[in-house]
Design a protein around this motif. Structure first.
Motif: not given
Length: 86
Positions: A65-71
Motif C-alpha cells: 500500500s502507498i499511503i498519503r502522508g498528509d491524510k
C-alpha cells in the motif's frame, strides 16, 4: 468482499488461519502513477506499507500500500505478551 473482515472471509471460505504477520513501513515519494491515483499534485511524502501474512510457514497474503502522508496517522500499540525477538 464489500464489508467485514478479510481474515474472517478467508477463514470461513478457504480455512486459512493467519497466525503471523510482518509489516514494514518505509517513507517514500510516490511514483507518477501513484500520484495520479492518490490525487496528489506535488511531491507529498507517502508511506509504503508492506504486509506478509503466514499460516505456519506458508505465505497466504502479500499487501503493498502507498499511503498519503498528509491524510493518515499511524498508532501502534505494544505489549510484552505480543512481542517477539525477531
Amino acid at each position: 468482499l464489500s464489508k467485514g473482515s478479510l481474515y474472517e472471509f478467508l477463514r470461513l471460505r478457504y480455512d486459512f488461519h493467519a497466525d503471523l504477520a510482518r509489516e514494514k513501513f518505509q517513507p517514500v515519494f510516490p511514483l507518477a502513477e501513484e500520484k495520479s491515483l492518490l490525487h496528489i499534485s506535488s511531491n507529498i511524502p507517502c508511506m509504503l506499507l508492506e504486509r506478509y501474512s503466514y499460516e505456519g510457514e506458508t505465505l497466504i497474503e502479500y499487501t503493498k500500500s502507498i499511503i498519503r502522508g498528509d491524510k493518515y496517522a499511524f498508532h501502534i500499540s505494544w505489549n510484552e505478551a505480543s512481542s517477539s525477538t525477531q
